[in-house]
Design a protein around this motif. Structure first.
Motif, PDB file in Angstrom:
ATOM      1  N   GLY A  98     -21.635  39.672 -37.518  1.00 30.91           N
ATOM      2  CA  GLY A  98     -22.556  40.423 -38.355  1.00 30.91           C
ATOM      3  C   GLY A  98     -22.703  39.762 -39.713  1.00 30.91           C
ATOM      4  N   PHE A  99     -23.842  40.009 -40.364  1.00 32.08           N
ATOM      5  CA  PHE A  99     -24.135  39.423 -41.669  1.00 32.08           C
ATOM      6  C   PHE A  99     -24.739  40.473 -42.586  1.00 32.08           C
ATOM      7  CE2 PHE A  99     -24.493  36.034 -38.551  1.00 32.08           C
ATOM      8  CZ  PHE A  99     -23.826  34.964 -39.144  1.00 32.08           C
ATOM      9  N   LEU A 100     -24.307  40.474 -43.835  1.00 29.64           N
ATOM     10  CA  LEU A 100     -24.892  41.345 -44.848  1.00 29.64           C
ATOM     11  C   LEU A 100     -25.523  40.494 -45.933  1.00 29.64           C
ATOM     12  CD1 LEU A 100     -25.324  44.212 -46.046  1.00 29.64           C
ATOM     13  CD2 LEU A 100     -23.109  43.928 -47.200  1.00 29.64           C
ATOM     14  N   PHE A 101     -26.822  40.730 -46.170  1.00 27.61           N
ATOM     15  CA  PHE A 101     -27.560  39.992 -47.192  1.00 27.61           C
ATOM     16  C   PHE A 101     -27.959  40.934 -48.320  1.00 27.61           C
ATOM     17  CE2 PHE A 101     -28.176  37.743 -43.215  1.00 27.61           C
ATOM     18  CZ  PHE A 101     -27.932  36.429 -43.578  1.00 27.61           C
ATOM     19  N   ASP A 110     -19.765  38.163 -44.021  1.00 21.41           N
ATOM     20  CA  ASP A 110     -19.967  38.279 -42.580  1.00 21.41           C
ATOM     21  C   ASP A 110     -18.761  38.991 -41.982  1.00 21.41           C
ATOM     22  OD1 ASP A 110     -17.936  36.382 -42.471  1.00 21.41           O
ATOM     23  OD2 ASP A 110     -19.264  34.732 -41.936  1.00 21.41           O
ATOM     24  N   TYR A 111     -18.887  39.342 -40.711  1.00 18.76           N
ATOM     25  CA  TYR A 111     -17.800  40.019 -40.001  1.00 18.76           C
ATOM     26  C   TYR A 111     -17.883  39.667 -38.523  1.00 18.76           C
ATOM     27  CZ  TYR A 111     -15.271  43.615 -37.433  1.00 18.76           C
ATOM     28  OH  TYR A 111     -14.435  44.259 -36.559  1.00 18.76           O
ATOM     29  N   ASP A 112     -16.779  39.187 -37.963  1.00 20.69           N
ATOM     30  CA  ASP A 112     -16.702  38.886 -36.538  1.00 20.69           C
ATOM     31  C   ASP A 112     -16.039  40.045 -35.809  1.00 20.69           C
ATOM     32  OD1 ASP A 112     -17.790  36.463 -37.120  1.00 20.69           O
ATOM     33  OD2 ASP A 112     -16.068  35.246 -36.520  1.00 20.69           O
ATOM     34  N   LYS A 113     -16.677  40.503 -34.743  1.00 22.48           N
ATOM     35  CA  LYS A 113     -16.142  41.600 -33.931  1.00 22.48           C
ATOM     36  C   LYS A 113     -14.700  41.294 -33.517  1.00 22.48           C
ATOM     37  CE  LYS A 113     -17.375  44.153 -29.684  1.00 22.48           C
ATOM     38  NZ  LYS A 113     -18.397  44.203 -28.611  1.00 22.48           N
ATOM     39  N   SER A 130     -14.172  38.361 -23.721  1.00 18.67           N
ATOM     40  CA  SER A 130     -13.247  37.317 -24.176  1.00 18.67           C
ATOM     41  C   SER A 130     -13.451  35.999 -23.454  1.00 18.67           C
ATOM     42  CB  SER A 130     -11.803  37.787 -24.003  1.00 18.67           C
ATOM     43  OG  SER A 130     -11.512  38.031 -22.636  1.00 18.67           O
ATOM     44  N   ALA A 131     -14.172  36.013 -22.323  1.00 18.23           N
ATOM     45  CA  ALA A 131     -14.452  34.770 -21.616  1.00 18.23           C
ATOM     46  C   ALA A 131     -15.465  33.908 -22.361  1.00 18.23           C
ATOM     47  CB  ALA A 131     -14.966  35.065 -20.207  1.00 18.23           C
ATOM     48  N   VAL A 132     -16.244  34.535 -23.227  1.00 18.30           N
ATOM     49  CA  VAL A 132     -17.299  33.818 -23.956  1.00 18.30           C
ATOM     50  C   VAL A 132     -17.069  33.859 -25.466  1.00 18.30           C
ATOM     51  CG1 VAL A 132     -19.784  33.743 -24.438  1.00 18.30           C
ATOM     52  CG2 VAL A 132     -18.963  34.317 -22.145  1.00 18.30           C
ATOM     53  N   TYR A 133     -16.633  35.004 -25.962  1.00 18.91           N
ATOM     54  CA  TYR A 133     -16.572  35.221 -27.414  1.00 18.91           C
ATOM     55  C   TYR A 133     -15.162  35.041 -27.956  1.00 18.91           C
ATOM     56  CZ  TYR A 133     -21.237  37.093 -26.834  1.00 18.91           C
ATOM     57  OH  TYR A 133     -22.558  37.229 -26.529  1.00 18.91           O
ATOM     58  N   ARG A 134     -15.072  34.533 -29.177  1.00 20.95           N
ATOM     59  CA  ARG A 134     -13.803  34.426 -29.882  1.00 20.95           C
ATOM     60  C   ARG A 134     -13.656  35.633 -30.797  1.00 20.95           C
ATOM     61  NH1 ARG A 134     -13.114  29.519 -33.879  1.00 20.95           N
ATOM     62  NH2 ARG A 134     -14.131  30.980 -35.317  1.00 20.95           N
ATOM     63  N   PRO A 135     -12.608  36.430 -30.620  1.00 21.97           N
ATOM     64  CA  PRO A 135     -12.474  37.636 -31.451  1.00 21.97           C
ATOM     65  C   PRO A 135     -12.196  37.299 -32.910  1.00 21.97           C
ATOM     66  CG  PRO A 135     -10.500  37.303 -30.134  1.00 21.97           C
ATOM     67  CD  PRO A 135     -11.507  36.294 -29.658  1.00 21.97           C
ATOM     68  N   GLY A 136     -12.671  38.156 -33.783  1.00 25.04           N
ATOM     69  CA  GLY A 136     -12.341  38.024 -35.189  1.00 25.04           C
ATOM     70  C   GLY A 136     -10.948  38.558 -35.463  1.00 25.04           C
ATOM     71  N   SER A 137     -10.471  38.319 -36.674  1.00 16.30           N
ATOM     72  CA  SER A 137      -9.135  38.773 -37.043  1.00 16.30           C
ATOM     73  C   SER A 137      -9.091  39.376 -38.441  1.00 16.30           C
ATOM     74  CB  SER A 137      -8.140  37.609 -36.959  1.00 16.30           C
ATOM     75  OG  SER A 137      -8.535  36.538 -37.813  1.00 16.30           O
ATOM     76  N   THR A 138     -10.247  39.505 -39.087  1.00 12.17           N
ATOM     77  CA  THR A 138     -10.292  39.979 -40.471  1.00 12.17           C
ATOM     78  C   THR A 138     -11.239  41.154 -40.607  1.00 12.17           C
ATOM     79  OG1 THR A 138      -9.869  37.740 -41.292  1.00 12.17           O
ATOM     80  CG2 THR A 138     -10.749  39.333 -42.863  1.00 12.17           C
ATOM     81  N   ALA A 139     -10.728  42.267 -41.112  1.00  9.45           N
ATOM     82  CA  ALA A 139     -11.576  43.406 -41.483  1.00  9.45           C
ATOM     83  C   ALA A 139     -12.066  43.193 -42.913  1.00  9.45           C
ATOM     84  CB  ALA A 139     -10.798  44.709 -41.371  1.00  9.45           C
ATOM     85  N   ILE A 141     -14.461  44.894 -46.384  1.00  7.85           N
ATOM     86  CA  ILE A 141     -15.203  45.938 -47.079  1.00  7.85           C
ATOM     87  C   ILE A 141     -16.073  45.259 -48.124  1.00  7.85           C
ATOM     88  CG2 ILE A 141     -15.064  47.923 -48.627  1.00  7.85           C
ATOM     89  CD1 ILE A 141     -12.459  48.682 -47.348  1.00  7.85           C
ATOM     90  N   ALA A 142     -17.355  45.600 -48.146  1.00 13.94           N
ATOM     91  CA  ALA A 142     -18.270  45.086 -49.163  1.00 13.94           C
ATOM     92  C   ALA A 142     -18.413  46.129 -50.270  1.00 13.94           C
ATOM     93  CB  ALA A 142     -19.628  44.769 -48.551  1.00 13.94           C
ATOM     94  N   ASP A 143     -18.076  45.752 -51.481  1.00 12.32           N
ATOM     95  CA  ASP A 143     -18.169  46.647 -52.641  1.00 12.32           C
ATOM     96  C   ASP A 143     -19.568  46.520 -53.224  1.00 12.32           C
ATOM     97  OD1 ASP A 143     -17.760  48.285 -54.776  1.00 12.32           O
ATOM     98  OD2 ASP A 143     -16.060  47.180 -55.619  1.00 12.32           O
ATOM     99  N   LEU A 144     -20.484  47.368 -52.756  1.00 12.22           N
ATOM    100  CA  LEU A 144     -21.883  47.314 -53.152  1.00 12.22           C
ATOM    101  C   LEU A 144     -22.135  48.249 -54.339  1.00 12.22           C
ATOM    102  CD1 LEU A 144     -23.461  47.387 -49.573  1.00 12.22           C
ATOM    103  CD2 LEU A 144     -22.748  45.411 -50.935  1.00 12.22           C
ATOM    104  N   PRO A 145     -23.253  48.100 -55.030  1.00 11.52           N
ATOM    105  CA  PRO A 145     -23.530  48.957 -56.189  1.00 11.52           C
ATOM    106  C   PRO A 145     -23.581  50.441 -55.855  1.00 11.52           C
ATOM    107  CG  PRO A 145     -24.992  47.046 -56.191  1.00 11.52           C
ATOM    108  CD  PRO A 145     -24.268  47.039 -54.881  1.00 11.52           C
ATOM    109  N   PHE A 146     -23.917  50.783 -54.608  1.00 10.88           N
ATOM    110  CA  PHE A 146     -24.111  52.186 -54.238  1.00 10.88           C
ATOM    111  C   PHE A 146     -23.043  52.725 -53.298  1.00 10.88           C
ATOM    112  CE2 PHE A 146     -26.765  49.259 -51.851  1.00 10.88           C
ATOM    113  CZ  PHE A 146     -26.381  49.488 -50.548  1.00 10.88           C
ATOM    114  N   CYS A 147     -22.149  51.875 -52.790  1.00  7.36           N
ATOM    115  CA  CYS A 147     -21.097  52.352 -51.892  1.00  7.36           C
ATOM    116  C   CYS A 147     -20.136  51.221 -51.580  1.00  7.36           C
ATOM    117  CB  CYS A 147     -21.679  52.887 -50.586  1.00  7.36           C
ATOM    118  SG  CYS A 147     -22.198  51.581 -49.429  1.00  7.36           S
TER     119      CYS A 147
END
Length: 284
Positions: A98-101, A110-113, A130-139, A141-147
């Motif tokens: 995922g990507f946040l712009f 970004d965030y990897d599932k 898991s046969a195709v995708y590499r799992p992420g390992s990092t959670a 939080i985006a500190d945005l102006p509104f949340c």
């Protein structure tokens, strides 16, 4: 207060076509006043055939969805969250990323599932991410102006510890873009989203894939925005394109946590297993 939108799609196998659909629906949401817009998991391509998927993969810098999302965010002055899209990695694996712009068109994070959907369902339906995708390992939080925005993708919703960790760290909204199967969605989609919202006192925004896909997959749809009390603020139908919008008052998250302060009341504990004497052990 701000307006959030969840975009429902029925992505096919062609990233260019999906990028055009994404742009059209994002513009529609922005015209309705949404300043945070989320697209579903696998926005860029839903492709069951591995060879077919690999043929359209690009790295992050060359990906059509990433490029289009950055342009749209800057043009419209919005926070645009691509729920996820498949990204080719150097080791031959794929990231479900995922990507946040931001409104300047630059990527915030970004965030990897993290959790791979490796399951065997009824009626012969079986998945091995898991046969195709590499799992992420990092959670993250985006500190945005509104949340403060936390990240999860689809199957992650079944792992409450991921949500609790981010809630304790201050997340006020959790994003759950998804491509839930029709079978699991009918059984669990709404109750899982509402449970994660209630138990953590936060908003859940879940943009979903919905319909019969070009590769033969069937997804559940029902994109949803849920408030911290578990109320469904907006919901799409079971299939096809949709834009759902809700007014988000972040104060509601803090109010819910004040009414039921379970995040503060949580305690560490020790688990002990007691083996009765009749089962070969000594009763405690």
């Amino acid at each position: 207060m701000f307006k959030a939108a969840a975009i429902q799609m029925c992505s096919g196998i062609d990233p260019a076509s999906n990028a055009q659909t994404m742009a059209r629906l994002v513009r529609e949401a922005a015209l309705q006043g949404a300043t945070y817009i989320q697209t579903p998991e696998m926005t860029g391509a839903i492709q069951r055939d591995r060879a077919g998927l690999r043929s359209v993969l690009r790295d992050e810098t060359g990906d059509l969805i990433v490029q289009e999302a950055a342009r749209l965010a800057g043009e419209l002055g919005i926070y645009l969250h691509v729920g996820s899209t498949p990204i080719g990695l150097e080791d031959g694996k794929v990231a479900n990323r995922g990507f946040l712009f931001g409104p300047d068109g630059k990527m915030i994070c970004d965030y990897d599932k993290i959790h791979m959907f490796d399951v065997d369902l009824e009626h012969g339906e079986s998945w091995r991410e898991s046969a195709v995708y590499r799992p992420g390992s990092t959670a993250r939080i985006a500190d945005l102006p509104f949340c403060k925005l936390g990240f999860a993708i689809c199957y992650d919703v079944r792992f409450p510890e991921l949500f609790r960790c981010q809630a304790v760290a201050g997340a006020e909204i959790m994003s759950v873009p998804a491509a839930f199967t029709r079978q699991t969605g009918e059984a669990h989609w709404e109750i899982l989203l509402r449970a994660r919202a209630i138990e953590n006192g936060l908003f859940v925004i879940a943009a979903a894939q919905g319909g019969d896909h070009e590769d033969g997959r069937q997804t559940f749809g029902h994109s949803m925005i849920v408030d911290p009390w578990g109320r469904v603020l907006a919901e799409a139908g079971p299939s096809g394109e949709a834009v759902i919008i809700a007014e988000i008052d972040i104060a509601a998250a803090h109010k819910a946590r004040a009414r039921i302060p379970n995040l503060k009341n949580a305690r560490d504990f020790v688990l002990e297993e007691v083996v009765p004497a009749g089962k070969g052990g000594v009763a405690a």
